[in-house]
Design a protein around this motif. Structure first.
Motif, PDB file in Angstrom:
ATOM      1  N   PHE A 196     -29.382  40.410  19.274  1.00  0.00           N
ATOM      2  CA  PHE A 196     -29.541  41.064  20.614  1.00  0.00           C
ATOM      3  C   PHE A 196     -30.456  41.678  20.597  1.00  0.00           C
ATOM      4  CE2 PHE A 196     -28.491  38.490  24.571  1.00  0.00           C
ATOM      5  CZ  PHE A 196     -28.856  39.361  25.641  1.00  0.00           C
ATOM      6  N   PHE A 197     -30.300  42.611  19.801  1.00  0.00           N
ATOM      7  CA  PHE A 197     -30.384  44.314  19.732  1.00  0.00           C
ATOM      8  C   PHE A 197     -32.047  44.753  19.727  1.00  0.00           C
ATOM      9  CE2 PHE A 197     -32.312  47.594  16.990  1.00  0.00           C
ATOM     10  CZ  PHE A 197     -31.594  48.713  18.344  1.00  0.00           C
ATOM     11  N   ALA A 198     -32.421  42.810  19.663  1.00  0.00           N
ATOM     12  CA  ALA A 198     -34.517  42.946  19.045  1.00  0.00           C
ATOM     13  C   ALA A 198     -34.792  42.888  20.460  1.00  0.00           C
ATOM     14  CB  ALA A 198     -34.671  41.558  19.023  1.00  0.00           C
ATOM     15  N   PHE A 199     -34.290  42.538  21.210  1.00  0.00           N
ATOM     16  CA  PHE A 199     -34.882  42.741  22.918  1.00  0.00           C
ATOM     17  C   PHE A 199     -34.813  44.360  23.292  1.00  0.00           C
ATOM     18  CE2 PHE A 199     -32.874  38.500  22.867  1.00  0.00           C
ATOM     19  CZ  PHE A 199     -34.045  37.673  23.370  1.00  0.00           C
ATOM     20  N   PHE A 200     -34.115  44.752  23.098  1.00  0.00           N
ATOM     21  CA  PHE A 200     -33.114  46.223  23.719  1.00  0.00           C
ATOM     22  C   PHE A 200     -34.431  47.539  22.867  1.00  0.00           C
ATOM     23  CE2 PHE A 200     -28.526  44.815  24.839  1.00  0.00           C
ATOM     24  CZ  PHE A 200     -28.971  45.558  25.137  1.00  0.00           C
ATOM     25  N   TRP A 201     -34.794  47.450  21.253  1.00  0.00           N
ATOM     26  CA  TRP A 201     -35.435  47.506  20.892  1.00  0.00           C
ATOM     27  C   TRP A 201     -37.226  46.876  20.976  1.00  0.00           C
ATOM     28  CZ3 TRP A 201     -35.176  47.764  14.609  1.00  0.00           C
ATOM     29  CH2 TRP A 201     -36.521  48.367  13.880  1.00  0.00           C
ATOM     30  N   TYR A 203     -42.462  45.244  31.242  1.00  0.00           N
ATOM     31  CA  TYR A 203     -41.172  45.467  31.785  1.00  0.00           C
ATOM     32  C   TYR A 203     -40.727  44.353  32.209  1.00  0.00           C
ATOM     33  CZ  TYR A 203     -37.770  47.897  34.800  1.00  0.00           C
ATOM     34  OH  TYR A 203     -36.725  47.883  35.267  1.00  0.00           O
ATOM     35  N   GLY A 204     -41.515  43.575  32.428  1.00  0.00           N
ATOM     36  CA  GLY A 204     -41.232  41.956  33.264  1.00  0.00           C
ATOM     37  C   GLY A 204     -40.386  41.308  32.638  1.00  0.00           C
ATOM     38  N   SER A 205     -41.740  40.894  31.221  1.00  0.00           N
ATOM     39  CA  SER A 205     -40.679  40.476  30.132  1.00  0.00           C
ATOM     40  C   SER A 205     -39.955  40.863  29.294  1.00  0.00           C
ATOM     41  CB  SER A 205     -42.221  39.776  29.142  1.00  0.00           C
ATOM     42  OG  SER A 205     -43.031  41.419  28.411  1.00  0.00           O
ATOM     43  N   THR A 206     -39.461  41.818  29.364  1.00  0.00           N
ATOM     44  CA  THR A 206     -38.702  42.363  28.131  1.00  0.00           C
ATOM     45  C   THR A 206     -37.442  42.898  29.423  1.00  0.00           C
ATOM     46  OG1 THR A 206     -39.193  44.232  29.192  1.00  0.00           O
ATOM     47  CG2 THR A 206     -40.130  44.095  26.613  1.00  0.00           C
ATOM     48  N   PHE A 207     -37.863  42.694  30.365  1.00  0.00           N
ATOM     49  CA  PHE A 207     -36.472  43.097  31.642  1.00  0.00           C
ATOM     50  C   PHE A 207     -35.748  41.257  31.410  1.00  0.00           C
ATOM     51  CE2 PHE A 207     -34.740  41.819  35.786  1.00  0.00           C
ATOM     52  CZ  PHE A 207     -33.634  43.430  36.258  1.00  0.00           C
ATOM     53  N   TYR A 208     -36.718  40.575  31.721  1.00  0.00           N
ATOM     54  CA  TYR A 208     -36.071  38.918  31.893  1.00  0.00           C
ATOM     55  C   TYR A 208     -35.192  38.502  30.682  1.00  0.00           C
ATOM     56  CZ  TYR A 208     -37.315  38.746  37.293  1.00  0.00           C
ATOM     57  OH  TYR A 208     -37.479  39.193  38.289  1.00  0.00           O
ATOM     58  N   MET A 209     -36.565  39.180  29.958  1.00  0.00           N
ATOM     59  CA  MET A 209     -35.337  37.863  28.084  1.00  0.00           C
ATOM     60  C   MET A 209     -34.465  39.061  27.788  1.00  0.00           C
ATOM     61  SD  MET A 209     -37.493  35.638  26.711  1.00  0.00           S
ATOM     62  CE  MET A 209     -36.871  35.907  25.305  1.00  0.00           C
ATOM     63  N   ALA A 210     -33.872  40.422  28.183  1.00  0.00           N
ATOM     64  CA  ALA A 210     -32.982  40.864  27.808  1.00  0.00           C
ATOM     65  C   ALA A 210     -31.618  40.199  29.111  1.00  0.00           C
ATOM     66  CB  ALA A 210     -33.132  42.163  28.076  1.00  0.00           C
ATOM     67  N   THR A 211     -32.091  40.317  29.998  1.00  0.00           N
ATOM     68  CA  THR A 211     -31.053  39.830  31.079  1.00  0.00           C
ATOM     69  C   THR A 211     -30.853  38.586  31.210  1.00  0.00           C
ATOM     70  OG1 THR A 211     -32.809  40.297  33.000  1.00  0.00           O
ATOM     71  CG2 THR A 211     -31.316  42.023  32.709  1.00  0.00           C
ATOM     72  N   GLY A 212     -31.938  37.725  31.151  1.00  0.00           N
ATOM     73  CA  GLY A 212     -31.939  36.053  30.832  1.00  0.00           C
ATOM     74  C   GLY A 212     -30.915  35.488  29.819  1.00  0.00           C
ATOM     75  N   PHE A 213     -31.436  36.147  28.767  1.00  0.00           N
ATOM     76  CA  PHE A 213     -30.726  35.468  27.155  1.00  0.00           C
ATOM     77  C   PHE A 213     -29.149  35.958  27.299  1.00  0.00           C
ATOM     78  CE2 PHE A 213     -29.490  35.164  22.665  1.00  0.00           C
ATOM     79  CZ  PHE A 213     -30.511  33.938  22.967  1.00  0.00           C
ATOM     80  N   HIS A 214     -29.144  37.183  28.318  1.00  0.00           N
ATOM     81  CA  HIS A 214     -27.466  37.498  28.292  1.00  0.00           C
ATOM     82  C   HIS A 214     -26.860  36.283  29.377  1.00  0.00           C
ATOM     83  CE1 HIS A 214     -23.855  39.474  30.337  1.00  0.00           C
ATOM     84  NE2 HIS A 214     -23.553  39.451  29.968  1.00  0.00           N
ATOM     85  N   GLY A 215     -27.852  36.215  30.546  1.00  0.00           N
ATOM     86  CA  GLY A 215     -27.090  35.009  31.535  1.00  0.00           C
ATOM     87  C   GLY A 215     -26.783  33.548  30.612  1.00  0.00           C
ATOM     88  N   PHE A 216     -27.601  33.753  29.969  1.00  0.00           N
ATOM     89  CA  PHE A 216     -27.445  32.048  29.091  1.00  0.00           C
ATOM     90  C   PHE A 216     -26.459  32.408  28.485  1.00  0.00           C
ATOM     91  CE2 PHE A 216     -27.823  29.750  25.637  1.00  0.00           C
ATOM     92  CZ  PHE A 216     -28.229  28.530  26.128  1.00  0.00           C
ATOM     93  N   HIS A 217     -25.646  33.329  27.867  1.00  0.00           N
ATOM     94  CA  HIS A 217     -24.644  33.830  27.471  1.00  0.00           C
ATOM     95  C   HIS A 217     -23.520  33.987  28.019  1.00  0.00           C
ATOM     96  CE1 HIS A 217     -26.864  35.055  23.878  1.00  0.00           C
ATOM     97  NE2 HIS A 217     -25.989  35.023  22.923  1.00  0.00           N
TER      98      HIS A 217
END
Length: 271
Positions: free
Chosen positions: A103-108, A202-216
């Motif tokens: 998951f750190f890849a999204f923060f990176w 910004y949109g791609s990193t924001f939604y990938m990080a928060t959306g993937f967390h939402g999937f979890h």
């Protein structure tokens, strides 16, 4: 006539579980392959690509159901989950959660773009034209909700160990309710946001990080709901409640990741 496997089990002199041959790993592999092939076909506009994907997905869900049913049967009714077996299962869940560190890849990706904004996004962060979300509104409320759900799931764990059945049911129900509220607020936040997944880095990193967390969060909610059903059916006891333990550990992992998301993406990234 007594089967040979029954004789071997009755003569077993070790506490380990030698799993019987099962078709589910093979079926699950075929289902996952069908999902992958169908997904690629759908993305490339092949005929019946969506049908192949949906068929594989339904078959995968069915396999998960019957496979976990067999595991519960081995634990509850056949008595194979001894103390050593449960310890091994705990190690497996720990390794699975550790593997989620990717998951750190999204923060990176987010920090790579925010710490050194390029000319293409105007040498500024957030990029010009992006109206970021206020971290002290829905994001902060969701943070409090997730932290509270972590308290209730811990309450449920202690209640199960202490054999306080009513408290365990109540606390687990509250945890699931808080999870549903969190997901609902996340969906509402997405609908109210002025930017989308396609709006630059910004949109791609924001939604990938928060959306993937939402999937979890969704997966964790389903796991906790199944634990609630098992708790109501008296399948979680003081000695045998590993299924709930794994779901609770996973839920605490989801809590910790959200804290990093809130601090880095909502608060620091939007400052």
């Amino acid at each position: 006539m007594i089967h040979l496997s029954q004789i071997s089990k009755s003569m077993q002199r070790h506490p380990f579980h030698l799993v019987d041959p099962s078709p589910w790993p093979f079926v699950a592999s075929l289902s996952a392959l069908s999902c992958a092939i169908g997904g690629v076909m759908y993305m490339h506009a092949y005929i019946n690509g969506s049908l192949v994907f949906l068929s594989g997905f339904v078959m995968l869900l069915t396999t998960m159901f019957v496979w976990w049913r067999d595991v519960i049967r081995e634990s509850m009714f056949e008595g194979h989950h001894t103390g050593i077996v449960q310890r091994g299962l705990r190690y497996g869940v720990i390794l699975f959660i550790v593997s989620e560190v990717f998951f750190f890849a999204f923060f990176w990706a987010f920090f790579h773009s925010s710490l050194a904004p390029t000319v293409e996004i105007g040498l500024t962060w957030p990029p010009k034209g992006i109206h970021v979300l206020n971290p002290w509104e829905i994001p902060f409320l969701n943070t409090l909700i997730l932290l509270l759900s972590g308290c209730t799931v811990t309450w449920c764990h202690h209640a199960i160990v202490a054999n306080f059945r009513n408290q365990a049911i109540l606390s687990l129900f509250l945890t699931i309710l808080l999870a549903i509220i969190f997901t609902s607020l996340q969906v509402y936040e997405y609908r109210m946001a002025d930017f989308r997944l396609s709006d630059g880095i910004y949109g791609s990193t924001f939604y990938m990080a928060t959306g993937f967390h939402g999937f979890h969060v969704l997966i964790g909610t389903i796991s906790l709901f199944i634990c609630l059903l098992r708790l109501l059916r008296y399948q979680l006891t003081q000695e045998h409640h590993f299924g709930f333990e794994s779901a609770a550990w996973y839920w605490h992992f989801v809590d910790v990741v959200w804290l990093f998301l809130f601090v880095s993406i909502y608060w620091w990234g939007g400052a």
